[in-house]
Enzyme design. Structure first.
Site, PDB file in Angstrom:
ATOM      1  N   GLY A  51     -10.678 -16.391 -26.938  1.00 59.26           N
ATOM      2  CA  GLY A  51      -9.746 -17.340 -27.514  1.00 59.26           C
ATOM      3  C   GLY A  51     -10.198 -17.764 -28.902  1.00 59.26           C
ATOM      4  N   HIS A  54     -13.319 -21.051 -31.638  1.00 58.30           N
ATOM      5  CA  HIS A  54     -14.776 -21.045 -31.538  1.00 58.30           C
ATOM      6  C   HIS A  54     -15.434 -20.528 -32.811  1.00 58.30           C
ATOM      7  CE1 HIS A  54     -13.875 -21.712 -27.396  1.00 58.30           C
ATOM      8  NE2 HIS A  54     -13.364 -20.507 -27.221  1.00 58.30           N
ATOM      9  N   LYS A 102     -17.310 -12.841 -22.709  1.00 58.73           N
ATOM     10  CA  LYS A 102     -17.752 -14.140 -22.190  1.00 58.73           C
ATOM     11  C   LYS A 102     -17.131 -14.343 -20.808  1.00 58.73           C
ATOM     12  CE  LYS A 102     -16.425 -16.927 -25.645  1.00 58.73           C
ATOM     13  NZ  LYS A 102     -15.522 -15.981 -26.357  1.00 58.73           N
ATOM     14  N   HIS A 216     -14.213 -25.245 -24.272  1.00 50.96           N
ATOM     15  CA  HIS A 216     -12.747 -25.267 -24.299  1.00 50.96           C
ATOM     16  C   HIS A 216     -12.196 -26.656 -24.062  1.00 50.96           C
ATOM     17  CE1 HIS A 216     -13.759 -21.113 -23.298  1.00 50.96           C
ATOM     18  NE2 HIS A 216     -12.769 -20.851 -24.112  1.00 50.96           N
TER      19      HIS A 216
END
Lengths: 328, 217
Positions: A51, A54, A102, A216
């Protein structure tokens, strides 16, 4: 928020990245960031992704000595298999491709599907799963430990091995070894606000902190009244050491979650080094900065990775990426 | 019910309308799904499915698949390619595997659909490693498949009931599992959207929730 509209944040960032880094080939429509000289003859390709939110992970780690390509998903949402297949075929020289994944349900499922599809297209694929977050307890009854700070170590060290010409099996084994030798623990001083929601994803009042967070915006293991940098360092380092029990020197990543100033991170690092010295752990190298972040979250994480001479040599090897560069 | 006639068959148009109705429900309920997801996830389930079903709708227009199986396979592929996260592969697999199980017949019986959907749900459970009670899509889908033999309305009701029954559960799969006991007290977003998909099926068959009572009369 410094954005136009939530729907285009990822594409906008990729356009900006392309403009800043002509050494990368950024496909904004298909959401793939590739080193411009790929495929490099005889070299194993390294592909990661996850996603967005990050940064600099993963796009900022594309370049000689680290990743061959990165696939950014929507904010905090795994990318789709099409992106990974596109990345894999773009970087494969025939020597095969290592997926660095991950450990989140979405990432694992999408990379698994992509591996099958890429193999259908004749690309040999191996995978390394990163799951270093010690804050996830009873991992048998959850999706398992999350992948956090150790991702940087895996990408850098496996990337150096690939750059030296190591074959796929060796690059994969090194990636695994790094993951197994690394543990992380994170702390949030504020919640995170995603562009699409526009308000904090959990409620963290001033004067409190959340221990054992992920990246997250998910709440952590426990909430406490605000602690000093010294107290946080004691707690985080001990949580990592309790699980890692290193018998040799370590690499230390003192990582900011996105909104904590470097001034505070360096002060925190002083405390981390103090605890490590008190516990008799030798630190071979230290990296301080915002590397594996969670949008605008204030806070930090500590990742320790035990290294032998070979891993340390690979860590020190030259790297030329937007976010990490040394040597040469 | 229509049992007095010979068993009805479901054609390609029925499946297109089912997926279209599901897409419309996702549009309508996107904010609610995202809200549920913000309690125990990361506040994007509605917007992710919305993106996926919009792509499915566009692709169905363009490709015009000719069999029930082809409609579901195309929809599943499109979801895998556009949704991301865990929902993409899971919903994609549900539709793709159901579609594959239907084969290339031009028309299928409701019994055949029930069987195929059962295979799709089993594939989702296997891919996600989830079983009933883990607070996932499975908690809505398994009861729905079990009730499909009765009627579409019964399946929709069972799915809705299954979704609501996730509230007191502790999540054991997916991102909500990191919350441990803190996941208790919230309805699972994936089970909720799964119930929407089954409700859309009932609505397409003319057994929507509004006329569920009269259907049994």
């Amino acid at each position: 928020m410094l954005i136009n509209v939530p729907e285009t944040v990822v594409a906008d960032a990729l356009r900006g990245m392309a403009a800043a880094h002509p050494e990368l080939s950024v496909d904004v429509d298909n959401r793939v960031v590739v080193r411009r000289d790929a495929p490099v003859a005889g070299k194993v390709g390294l592909v990661s992704g996850g996603g967005s939110g990050h940064e600099p992970l993963h796009g900022g780690f594309v370049g000689p000595g680290m990743l061959s390509a990165a696939c950014p998903g929507e904010v905090f949402t795994s990318p789709v298999p099409d992106q990974m297949v596109r990345a894999a075929t773009a970087v494969d020289s025939g020597a095969g491709v290592l997926f660095i994944v991950k450990n989140y349900t979405g990432d694992v499922l999408n990379f698994d599907m992509a591996a099958e599809l890429a193999e259908d297209e004749g690309v040999r694929v191996a995978k390394v799963l990163v799951n270093d977050d010690v804050a996830v307890t009873d991992s048998l009854f959850t999706a398992g430990r999350r992948g956090t700070g150790a991702t940087l170590f895996v990408e850098k060290i496996a990337g150096a091995a690939a750059e030296e010409g190591a074959p796929l099996e060796r690059v994969e084994a090194i990636g695994r070894q790094v993951n197994e030798s690394a543990r992380s623990f994170g702390v949030a001083l504020s919640a995170v606000t995603t562009p699409s929601k526009g308000s904090p994803t959990f409620d963290l009042p001033d004067g409190e902190l959340e221990l054992g967070i992920g990246i997250h915006g998910e709440p952590g293991r426990e909430r406490r009244a605000m602690m000093t940098a010294r107290e946080i360092a004691d707690f985080a380092v001990d949580a990592v050491l309790e699980d890692l029990r290193p018998s040799g020197p370590v690499l230390a990543l003192v990582n900011g979650m996105g909104a904590t100033p470097l001034l505070e991170l360096y002060g925190f690092n002083a405390e981390v080094q103090r605890v490590l010295a008190e516990r008799g752990v030798a630190v071979a190298r230290t990296l301080v900065g915002n590397y594996v972040t969670s949008l605008d979250m204030a806070g930090c994480s500590v990742t320790l990775c035990q290294v032998d001479e070979d891993l340390l040599r690979l860590w020190d090897a030259p790297v030329q990426t937007p976010a990490l560069r040394w040597g040469r | 019910m229509s049992d007095q006639d010979s068993e009805p068959v479901l054609d390609v148009d029925f499946f297109r309308r089912w997926i279209g109705t599901a897409a419309a429900s996702v549009e309508r309920e996107a904010d609610r799904l995202t809200e549920l997801d913000s309690a125990i996830g990361d506040a994007d389930h509605g917007s992710n499915l919305q993106r996926g079903f919009r792509a499915v709708t566009a692709e169905l227009e363009k490709a015009a698949p000719e069999t029930p199986g082809a409609v579901l396979i195309l929809a599943g592929r499109q979801l895998i390619s556009t949704v991301g996260g865990a929902s993409g592969p899971l919903y994609g697999t549900l539709l793709r595997r159901t579609g594959k199980a239907l084969g290339d017949s031009a028309e299928v019986t409701p019994a055949r659909l029930a069987e195929a959907l059962g295979e799709g749900v089993a594939a989702v459970a296997q891919l996600g490693g989830a079983k009933a009670g883990d607070k996932t899509m499975i908690d809505a889908l398994e009861p729905a498949v079990a009730a499909l033999g009765t009627s579409y309305a019964a399946a929709a009701a069972a799915a809705e009931e299954g979704a609501v029954a996730t509230v007191p559960l502790q999540a054991r799969k997916g991102r909500a599992s990191y919350l441990g006991e803190r996941s208790i007290g919230h309805q699972d977003p994936g089970a909720t959207s799964s119930a929407l998909l089954i409700a859309a099926l009932a609505e397409t068959a003319g057994e929507g929730s509004a006329d569920a009572e009269s259907a049994g009369a």
